[in-house]
Design a protein around this motif. Structure first.
Motif, short mmCIF file in Angstrom:
data_model
loop_
_atom_site.label_atom_id
_atom_site.label_comp_id
_atom_site.label_asym_id
_atom_site.label_seq_id
_atom_site.Cartn_x
_atom_site.Cartn_y
_atom_site.Cartn_z
N MET A 11 -10.96 3.71 -102.37
CA MET A 11 -11.65 4.54 -101.17
C MET A 11 -10.36 5.40 -100.73
N GLY A 12 -10.77 6.78 -100.85
CA GLY A 12 -9.82 7.92 -100.68
C GLY A 12 -10.30 9.00 -99.70
N GLY A 13 -9.29 9.59 -99.02
CA GLY A 13 -9.79 10.84 -98.08
C GLY A 13 -10.66 11.96 -98.96
N LEU A 14 -9.76 12.25 -100.03
CA LEU A 14 -10.45 13.27 -100.86
C LEU A 14 -11.11 12.86 -102.03
N ALA A 15 -10.72 11.82 -102.84
CA ALA A 15 -11.38 11.35 -103.97
C ALA A 15 -11.23 9.75 -104.16
N GLY A 16 -12.24 9.00 -104.52
CA GLY A 16 -11.88 7.75 -104.51
C GLY A 16 -11.11 7.39 -105.89
N SER A 17 -11.35 8.02 -107.01
CA SER A 17 -10.65 7.83 -108.06
C SER A 17 -10.54 9.18 -109.04
N SER A 18 -9.76 9.26 -109.67
CA SER A 18 -9.41 10.47 -110.40
C SER A 18 -9.15 10.12 -111.73
N ASN A 72 -12.64 -12.66 -98.14
CA ASN A 72 -11.34 -12.52 -98.42
C ASN A 72 -11.46 -11.56 -99.49
N LEU A 73 -10.98 -9.95 -99.18
CA LEU A 73 -10.87 -9.01 -99.80
C LEU A 73 -9.54 -8.88 -100.73
N GLY A 74 -8.61 -9.60 -100.40
CA GLY A 74 -7.25 -9.66 -101.15
C GLY A 74 -7.05 -8.46 -101.80
N ASP A 75 -7.09 -8.10 -103.26
CA ASP A 75 -6.53 -7.03 -103.91
C ASP A 75 -7.83 -6.38 -104.46
N LYS A 76 -8.89 -6.69 -103.91
CA LYS A 76 -10.41 -5.94 -104.17
C LYS A 76 -10.42 -4.58 -103.79
N VAL A 77 -9.65 -4.14 -102.78
CA VAL A 77 -9.85 -2.74 -102.26
C VAL A 77 -8.25 -1.96 -102.54
N ALA A 78 -8.47 -0.80 -102.67
CA ALA A 78 -7.29 0.03 -102.81
C ALA A 78 -7.77 1.43 -101.92
N ILE A 79 -6.72 1.78 -101.03
CA ILE A 79 -7.05 2.69 -100.24
C ILE A 79 -5.97 3.66 -100.15
N GLY A 80 -6.23 5.14 -100.16
CA GLY A 80 -5.06 5.96 -100.11
C GLY A 80 -5.69 7.13 -99.35
N GLY A 81 -4.87 7.93 -98.46
CA GLY A 81 -5.13 9.09 -97.91
C GLY A 81 -5.98 10.22 -98.45
N VAL A 82 -5.26 10.42 -99.81
CA VAL A 82 -5.81 11.45 -100.78
C VAL A 82 -6.82 10.83 -101.88
N CYS A 83 -6.24 10.05 -102.66
CA CYS A 83 -6.73 9.25 -103.95
C CYS A 83 -6.15 8.12 -104.27
N PRO A 84 -6.44 6.92 -104.02
CA PRO A 84 -5.83 5.57 -104.44
C PRO A 84 -5.95 5.59 -105.78
N GLY A 85 -7.05 5.80 -106.82
CA GLY A 85 -7.26 5.38 -108.06
C GLY A 85 -6.96 6.63 -108.96
N TYR A 86 -5.73 6.76 -109.31
CA TYR A 86 -5.37 7.94 -110.44
C TYR A 86 -4.95 7.26 -111.77
N PHE A 87 -5.64 8.19 -112.69
CA PHE A 87 -5.47 8.08 -113.96
C PHE A 87 -5.24 9.10 -114.74
N TYR A 88 -3.81 9.45 -115.04
CA TYR A 88 -3.73 10.95 -115.90
C TYR A 88 -3.99 12.12 -114.90
N THR A 89 -3.96 12.03 -113.63
CA THR A 89 -4.19 13.15 -112.85
C THR A 89 -2.85 13.81 -112.49
N TRP A 90 -2.93 15.12 -112.01
CA TRP A 90 -1.81 15.97 -111.84
C TRP A 90 -2.20 16.35 -110.36
N PHE A 91 -1.18 16.23 -109.53
CA PHE A 91 -1.35 16.77 -108.32
C PHE A 91 -0.30 18.25 -108.18
N LYS A 92 -0.99 19.38 -107.88
CA LYS A 92 -0.17 20.60 -108.13
C LYS A 92 0.19 20.95 -106.79
N SER A 93 1.45 21.32 -106.52
CA SER A 93 1.70 22.12 -105.49
C SER A 93 1.24 23.53 -105.27
#
Length: 188
Positions: free
Chosen positions: A121-128, A151-172
């Protein structure tokens, strides 16, 4: 996959601005009641699934919506392969530039479930995957409604921008160096 565009591949999405005209009325809802195994779902304000890293999303905004996914009793203890929810894009494989999302992202849990990957769950993207996020921001809220007290335990990942990232570049905006500030990944 749910969004203005459910799924895109080899596409350019530019200058789309979605704003709710009456507060509290904009809903983007994905509700699975089929009880199927192996569910994959992407829910985003603009795009549910941006597929195969050949997409460009530029100068787009989505604001004032509630983007939600509901796990209902028909899915009780079923196994999920991946769910990604974002204010702009659910599953992202795009280059996203100068975009924003100011929405409420909501997970409604009314049944127990098993998951191979967390619900992202992310504010901009769920995963990238393999995409870039540049000059973009997210606002709004991320909420979990757990009416069954599961019990949600470790079943939910939350991030303000994008919590699930795989080989993603965040550029300034100033350079091609990777940069990330603020809340990125919380496993709670």
């Amino acid at each position: 996959f749910v969004g203005l565009f459910g799924e895109i591949e080899t596409a350019t999405i530019k200058n789309i601005h979605m704003t709710v005209s009456e507060e509290g009325k904009g809903q983007i809802i994905c509700n699975f009641k089929t009880g199927s195994e192996g569910l994959k779902a992407g829910v985003g304000g603009l795009i549910g699934l941006s597929y195969m890293n050949q997409n460009t999303v530029e100068n787009c905004t989505v604001s004032g919506y509630t983007v939600s996914f509901e796990l209902s009793s028909a899915n009780n203890n079923k196994q999920f392969w991946g769910v990604a929810m974002g204010g702009l894009v659910g599953f992202n494989m795009s280059d996203i530039t100068n975009c924003s999302a100011e929405n409420d992202v909501v997970l409604k849990v009314t049944a127990g479930f098993q998951t191979v990957q967390p619900v992202f769950m992310g504010g901009l993207a769920g995963s990238s995957f393999f995409g870039t996020l540049s000059g973009s921001y997210a606002g709004g809220t991320i909420n979990i409604s757990n009416s069954g007290n599961y019990n949600l335990g470790d079943k939910v990942a939350i991030g303000g921008v994008c919590p699930g990232y795989f080989y993603t570049w965040f550029k300034s905006k100033e350079s091609d160096e990777a940069e990330l500030t603020g809340d990125f990944f919380t496993n709670s």
